[in-house]
Design a protein around this motif. Sequence first.
Motif, PDB file in Angstrom:
ATOM      1  N   ALA A 121       0.823  -1.211   0.000  1.00  0.00           N
ATOM      2  CA  ALA A 121       0.000   0.000   0.000  1.00  0.00           C
ATOM      3  C   ALA A 121       0.857   1.261   0.000  1.00  0.00           C
ATOM      4  CB  ALA A 121      -0.926  -0.007   1.218  1.00  0.00           C
ATOM      5  N   ALA A 122       2.162   1.109  -0.201  1.00  0.00           N
ATOM      6  CA  ALA A 122       3.058   2.277  -0.138  1.00  0.00           C
ATOM      7  C   ALA A 122       2.728   3.293  -1.220  1.00  0.00           C
ATOM      8  CB  ALA A 122       4.515   1.814  -0.251  1.00  0.00           C
ATOM      9  N   TYR A 123       2.553   2.808  -2.446  1.00  0.00           N
ATOM     10  CA  TYR A 123       2.232   3.701  -3.566  1.00  0.00           C
ATOM     11  C   TYR A 123       0.992   3.171  -4.261  1.00  0.00           C
ATOM     12  CZ  TYR A 123       7.226   4.234  -2.646  1.00  0.00           C
ATOM     13  OH  TYR A 123       8.442   4.371  -2.033  1.00  0.00           O
ATOM     14  N   ARG A 124       0.190   4.092  -4.745  1.00  0.00           N
ATOM     15  CA  ARG A 124      -1.070   3.671  -5.382  1.00  0.00           C
ATOM     16  C   ARG A 124      -0.941   3.789  -6.895  1.00  0.00           C
ATOM     17  NH1 ARG A 124      -5.691   0.815  -4.052  1.00  0.00           N
ATOM     18  NH2 ARG A 124      -7.150   1.190  -5.724  1.00  0.00           N
ATOM     19  N   PHE A 125      -0.910   2.661  -7.590  1.00  0.00           N
ATOM     20  CA  PHE A 125      -0.848   2.662  -9.051  1.00  0.00           C
ATOM     21  C   PHE A 125      -2.211   2.293  -9.638  1.00  0.00           C
ATOM     22  CE2 PHE A 125       3.706   1.698  -7.986  1.00  0.00           C
ATOM     23  CZ  PHE A 125       4.192   2.932  -8.405  1.00  0.00           C
ATOM     24  N   PRO A 126      -2.473   2.697 -10.905  1.00  0.00           N
ATOM     25  CA  PRO A 126      -3.806   2.466 -11.482  1.00  0.00           C
ATOM     26  C   PRO A 126      -4.166   0.979 -11.627  1.00  0.00           C
ATOM     27  CG  PRO A 126      -2.278   3.364 -13.133  1.00  0.00           C
ATOM     28  CD  PRO A 126      -1.593   3.459 -11.815  1.00  0.00           C
ATOM     29  N   ARG A 127      -5.443   0.696 -11.385  1.00  0.00           N
ATOM     30  CA  ARG A 127      -5.991  -0.654 -11.590  1.00  0.00           C
ATOM     31  C   ARG A 127      -6.892  -0.583 -12.814  1.00  0.00           C
ATOM     32  NH1 ARG A 127      -3.148  -0.132  -6.960  1.00  0.00           N
ATOM     33  NH2 ARG A 127      -3.430  -1.787  -5.438  1.00  0.00           N
ATOM     34  N   ALA A 128      -6.284  -0.688 -13.991  1.00  0.00           N
ATOM     35  CA  ALA A 128      -7.052  -0.489 -15.219  1.00  0.00           C
ATOM     36  C   ALA A 128      -8.137  -1.549 -15.375  1.00  0.00           C
ATOM     37  CB  ALA A 128      -6.117  -0.536 -16.429  1.00  0.00           C
ATOM     38  N   LYS A 129      -9.320  -1.100 -15.742  1.00  0.00           N
ATOM     39  CA  LYS A 129     -10.457  -1.968 -16.081  1.00  0.00           C
ATOM     40  C   LYS A 129     -10.977  -2.787 -14.902  1.00  0.00           C
ATOM     41  CE  LYS A 129     -10.734  -3.575 -20.400  1.00  0.00           C
ATOM     42  NZ  LYS A 129     -11.745  -2.593 -20.727  1.00  0.00           N
ATOM     43  N   MET A 130     -10.509  -2.474 -13.686  1.00  0.00           N
ATOM     44  CA  MET A 130     -10.912  -3.315 -12.557  1.00  0.00           C
ATOM     45  C   MET A 130     -12.428  -3.347 -12.372  1.00  0.00           C
ATOM     46  SD  MET A 130      -9.325  -3.937  -8.874  1.00  0.00           S
ATOM     47  CE  MET A 130      -9.786  -2.693  -7.731  1.00  0.00           C
ATOM     48  N   ASN A 131     -13.055  -2.195 -12.534  1.00  0.00           N
ATOM     49  CA  ASN A 131     -14.501  -2.161 -12.298  1.00  0.00           C
ATOM     50  C   ASN A 131     -15.317  -2.113 -13.583  1.00  0.00           C
ATOM     51  OD1 ASN A 131     -14.202  -2.193  -9.409  1.00  0.00           O
ATOM     52  ND2 ASN A 131     -13.423  -0.093  -9.616  1.00  0.00           N
ATOM     53  N   ASP A 132     -14.656  -2.332 -14.704  1.00  0.00           N
ATOM     54  CA  ASP A 132     -15.390  -2.386 -15.976  1.00  0.00           C
ATOM     55  C   ASP A 132     -16.254  -3.633 -16.011  1.00  0.00           C
ATOM     56  OD1 ASP A 132     -13.874  -0.214 -16.524  1.00  0.00           O
ATOM     57  OD2 ASP A 132     -13.078  -0.936 -18.443  1.00  0.00           O
ATOM     58  N   ASP A 133     -17.313  -3.536 -16.796  1.00  0.00           N
ATOM     59  CA  ASP A 133     -18.266  -4.628 -16.860  1.00  0.00           C
ATOM     60  C   ASP A 133     -17.847  -5.657 -17.922  1.00  0.00           C
ATOM     61  OD1 ASP A 133     -20.466  -5.988 -16.111  1.00  0.00           O
ATOM     62  OD2 ASP A 133     -21.840  -4.897 -17.450  1.00  0.00           O
ATOM     63  N   ASP A 134     -16.559  -6.042 -17.916  1.00  0.00           N
ATOM     64  CA  ASP A 134     -16.105  -7.064 -18.868  1.00  0.00           C
ATOM     65  C   ASP A 134     -15.026  -7.884 -18.171  1.00  0.00           C
ATOM     66  OD1 ASP A 134     -13.667  -5.711 -18.856  1.00  0.00           O
ATOM     67  OD2 ASP A 134     -14.171  -4.512 -20.609  1.00  0.00           O
ATOM     68  N   TYR A 135     -14.420  -8.804 -18.892  1.00  0.00           N
ATOM     69  CA  TYR A 135     -13.375  -9.636 -18.282  1.00  0.00           C
ATOM     70  C   TYR A 135     -12.026  -9.409 -18.959  1.00  0.00           C
ATOM     71  CZ  TYR A 135     -17.417 -11.715 -16.111  1.00  0.00           C
ATOM     72  OH  TYR A 135     -18.584 -11.887 -15.410  1.00  0.00           O
ATOM     73  N   ASP A 136     -11.879  -8.217 -19.550  1.00  0.00           N
ATOM     74  CA  ASP A 136     -10.623  -7.892 -20.215  1.00  0.00           C
ATOM     75  C   ASP A 136      -9.632  -7.270 -19.229  1.00  0.00           C
ATOM     76  OD1 ASP A 136     -11.520  -8.859 -22.617  1.00  0.00           O
ATOM     77  OD2 ASP A 136     -12.211  -6.904 -23.347  1.00  0.00           O
ATOM     78  N   PHE A 137      -8.366  -7.286 -19.636  1.00  0.00           N
ATOM     79  CA  PHE A 137      -7.299  -6.692 -18.832  1.00  0.00           C
ATOM     80  C   PHE A 137      -6.511  -5.704 -19.685  1.00  0.00           C
ATOM     81  CE2 PHE A 137      -8.044 -10.924 -17.136  1.00  0.00           C
ATOM     82  CZ  PHE A 137      -8.075 -10.720 -15.763  1.00  0.00           C
TER      83      PHE A 137
END
Length: 333
Positions: free
Chosen positions: A192-208
Motif C-alpha cells: 500500500a506504499a504507492y497507489r498505481f492504477p488498476r485499469a479496467k478493474m470495475n469495468d463490466d467485462d473480463y478484459d485486462f
Amino acid sequence: MIVLGIETSCDETAVAVVEDDRVRSNLLSSQTDLHARFGGVVPELASRAHLVSLNILLAQAIQEAGVAYSDLDGVAVTIGPGLIGALLVGVSAAKALASVLDVPLIGVNHLEGHVEAAFLERPDLRTPIIALIVSGGHTMIAEVPERGRYEILGQTIDDAAGEAFDKIARYIGLAFPGGPEIDRLARDGNPAAYRFPRAKMNDDDYDFSYSGLKTAVIRWIRERQDAGEDIDAADLAASFQEAVVDVQVAKTLRAAETRRIATVVVAGGVAANSRLRARMHEEGERRRIEIVTPSLLLCTDNAAMIATAGMRRLEAGERTPLDVPATPNLALA
Ligand code: KG4
Ligand code: ZN
C-alpha cells in the motif's frame, strides 16, 4: 496409459513421462542464462538451444521414468502458441518418435496444458471451472464447461501479465525473467506504499490492460528521480504487484460469481506469484469459491502438463495427423 510429453514453445526445453495421474519423470532444461544478457528471449537462440537439449532430455526422461520407448501409448507435444522455430524442434521430434514407435501423436495447445496441470494434481477436480490463465505471452479468463472446452470470457487488450512483470523488473534493473524477482523483492515491501492504477478493474467485462500501469510506474519512477527522492525498491515492487493482483483477483472471482461456478483454477507462469496465490485463496475463502493453484513447478512451463492434456485427448479418441503444423498464434477456443 503412459504418455510422453514434449514442450519447446519458448525458452524451456521440457520432456515428461506421465502414467495416468502419476508423473513418472518431468525434466526441464531452462535457457534463462542464455537469454539473460539480452533481457528477453532471443527466438533464434531458443531454437538452437532446444536442438541441443531435446535428445538428451528425452533419453533422461525415459530412463528416469523407468519405462522403455516401447511402453509409450502416445506422444504429446505443444503445437502452439509459441515461437515458430522453438515449436518446430519439439513438433519434429514428436512426429519422428510417434512414427517410429507407431503410436498416436497428439498436438496440445500450450494454454490448455497450463490449465490441465491443475487436474494432474487434483484428479478429483470437477468441471465447470473458471480458469485465469496468466503467462508471459497471455492473460485471459476462460470458462471451462468440461475438460478440453474453453469459452474465452476476456483477455488482455495489450501486454500480458508476465510481460508487465518482466518489463518493470527490467526497468528497475532486476534480472530476467523479472516476475520471480519482483515477487521476491515485494516480500519485504509495503503493497500500500504507492497507489498505481488498476485499469479496467470495475469495468463490466473480463478484459485486462497493463500498458497504462507500466507507463504509470515508469513515469512515477522518473519523477522521483528528477526530484532527487529515494525510491524504496521493495515498496515499489510490492505496490506494482498489488495493482496487477488486485485486478486479477477481482475480475476472476466476479466471473466465477456471475457464471455461478464454484471452482477457480489459476494457471500459467504468473500463477507462481506468491501474492496472487495468497490473495486468491483469501478472497476465495471469503466468497466460498474453491481456488486451485498448481504447485510452482507445474505453473511455469513444463512437459508434464502437456503429457496430461494430451492423454486426456487420446483417451477421448483424438489423434493428430503427422503433418500437423506448428502454429505460433494457435487459439485456445
Ligand atoms: O507460463 P510461463 O512459464 O511461460 C509462458 O508460457 O509465457 O510464464 C512465464 C512468465 C514470465 O513472464 C515470468 O516472469 C512469469 O511468468 N513468472 C512470474 C513468477 N514466476 C514466473 N510472475 C510473477 N511472479 C512469479 N513468481
Ligand atoms: Zn507457459
